[in-house]
Design a protein around this motif. Structure first.
Motif, PDB file in Angstrom:
ATOM      1  N   VAL A   1       0.913  -1.190  -0.082  1.00  0.00           N
ATOM      2  CA  VAL A   1      -0.092   0.023   0.040  1.00  0.00           C
ATOM      3  C   VAL A   1       0.776   1.350   0.036  1.00  0.00           C
ATOM      4  O   VAL A   1       1.943   1.361   0.811  1.00  0.00           O
TER       5      VAL A   1
ATOM      6  N   ILE B   1       0.496   5.163   0.878  1.00  0.00           N
ATOM      7  CA  ILE B   1      -0.473   6.287   1.421  1.00  0.00           C
ATOM      8  C   ILE B   1       0.115   7.799   1.339  1.00  0.00           C
ATOM      9  O   ILE B   1       1.299   7.867   1.363  1.00  0.00           O
TER      10      ILE B   1
ATOM     11  N   ALA C   1       1.173  11.829   5.281  1.00  0.00           N
ATOM     12  CA  ALA C   1       1.777  11.335   6.421  1.00  0.00           C
ATOM     13  C   ALA C   1       1.277  12.011   7.801  1.00  0.00           C
ATOM     14  O   ALA C   1       1.928  12.156   8.720  1.00  0.00           O
TER      15      ALA C   1
ATOM     16  N   GLY D   1      -3.010   9.255   8.028  1.00  0.00           N
ATOM     17  CA  GLY D   1      -2.280   8.398   7.119  1.00  0.00           C
ATOM     18  C   GLY D   1      -1.494   7.498   8.236  1.00  0.00           C
ATOM     19  O   GLY D   1      -1.142   6.346   7.772  1.00  0.00           O
TER      20      GLY D   1
ATOM     21  N   ALA E   1      -3.675   4.938   9.447  1.00  0.00           N
ATOM     22  CA  ALA E   1      -3.730   3.881   8.596  1.00  0.00           C
ATOM     23  C   ALA E   1      -2.843   2.830   8.476  1.00  0.00           C
ATOM     24  O   ALA E   1      -2.938   1.513   8.252  1.00  0.00           O
ATOM     25  N   VAL E   2      -1.461   3.050   8.731  1.00  0.00           N
ATOM     26  CA  VAL E   2      -0.257   2.360   8.656  1.00  0.00           C
ATOM     27  C   VAL E   2      -0.619   1.347   9.858  1.00  0.00           C
ATOM     28  O   VAL E   2      -0.214   0.175   9.958  1.00  0.00           O
TER      29      VAL E   2
ATOM     30  N   LEU F   1      -3.277  -1.300   8.935  1.00  0.00           N
ATOM     31  CA  LEU F   1      -2.860  -1.970   7.858  1.00  0.00           C
ATOM     32  C   LEU F   1      -1.535  -3.200   8.497  1.00  0.00           C
ATOM     33  O   LEU F   1      -1.762  -4.238   8.184  1.00  0.00           O
TER      34      LEU F   1
ATOM     35  N   CYS G   1       3.457  -0.896   4.320  1.00  0.00           N
ATOM     36  CA  CYS G   1       3.143   0.327   3.897  1.00  0.00           C
ATOM     37  C   CYS G   1       4.214   1.516   3.519  1.00  0.00           C
ATOM     38  O   CYS G   1       5.256   1.197   4.172  1.00  0.00           O
TER      39      CYS G   1
ATOM     40  N   LEU H   1       4.669   5.641   2.907  1.00  0.00           N
ATOM     41  CA  LEU H   1       4.070   6.993   2.937  1.00  0.00           C
ATOM     42  C   LEU H   1       4.775   8.004   1.997  1.00  0.00           C
ATOM     43  O   LEU H   1       6.045   8.256   2.513  1.00  0.00           O
TER      44      LEU H   1
ATOM     45  N   ASP I   1       4.748  12.375   1.349  1.00  0.00           N
ATOM     46  CA  ASP I   1       4.412  13.524   2.153  1.00  0.00           C
ATOM     47  C   ASP I   1       5.116  14.814   1.388  1.00  0.00           C
ATOM     48  O   ASP I   1       6.294  14.427   1.216  1.00  0.00           O
TER      49      ASP I   1
ATOM     50  N   PRO J   1       6.949   1.283   8.612  1.00  0.00           N
ATOM     51  CA  PRO J   1       6.721   1.837   7.382  1.00  0.00           C
ATOM     52  C   PRO J   1       7.950   2.591   6.842  1.00  0.00           C
ATOM     53  O   PRO J   1       8.939   3.168   7.507  1.00  0.00           O
TER      54      PRO J   1
END
Length: 92
Positions: free
Chosen positions: A9, A11, A14, A18, A21-22, A25, A32, A34, A36, A81
Motif C-alpha cells: 500500500v 499512503i 503522513a 495516514g 492507516a499504517v 494495515l 506501507c 507513506l 508527503d 513503514p
C-alpha cells in the motif's frame, strides 16, 4: 522520485489519518510506504498547531497536535513503514 516502489500500500499524506492507516494495515501484516510533501510526519497537526490542545480525539481528554503525532509514530513503529518526505504524488 523516479524509482519504482514495490509495496502492498502507498499512503499519500503522513498526517494523523495516514499514520493511523499504517497501524490498521500493520495489524493485517500489510506493508506501507507513506509519501508527503512536507519534510516530516504529522501533517497540519505538526505544522500549524503543534502546541494547540485538541479535545475530540477518542481516548484522549486533551492532547496537543504534536503529542498526537508522537503517539501515532510510537504506535506504528513495530510495523516499520517507509517514509518519502519532500515528495509530491503527481500520478499513479
Amino acid at each position: 522520485m523516479s524509482e519504482t516502489i514495490t509495496t502492498d500500500v502507498v499512503i499519500i499524506g503522513a498526517g494523523p489519518i495516514g499514520l493511523f492507516a499504517v497501524f490498521e494495515l500493520g495489524l493485517l501484516d500489510i506493508k506501507c510506504h507513506l509519501v508527503d510533501i512536507l519534510s516530516k510526519p504529522g501533517g497540519q497537526c505538526a505544522e500549524l498547531y503543534p502546541e494547540k490542545p485538541i479535545y475530540d480525539i477518542p481516548g484522549y481528554p486533551v492532547v496537543t497536535g504534536q503529542g498526537l503525532v508522537d503517539n501515532l509514530l510510537q504506535q506504528i513503529e513495530p510495523f516499520h513503514p517507509t517514509f518519502h518526505f519532500g515528495e509530491m504524488v503527481e500520478g499513479l
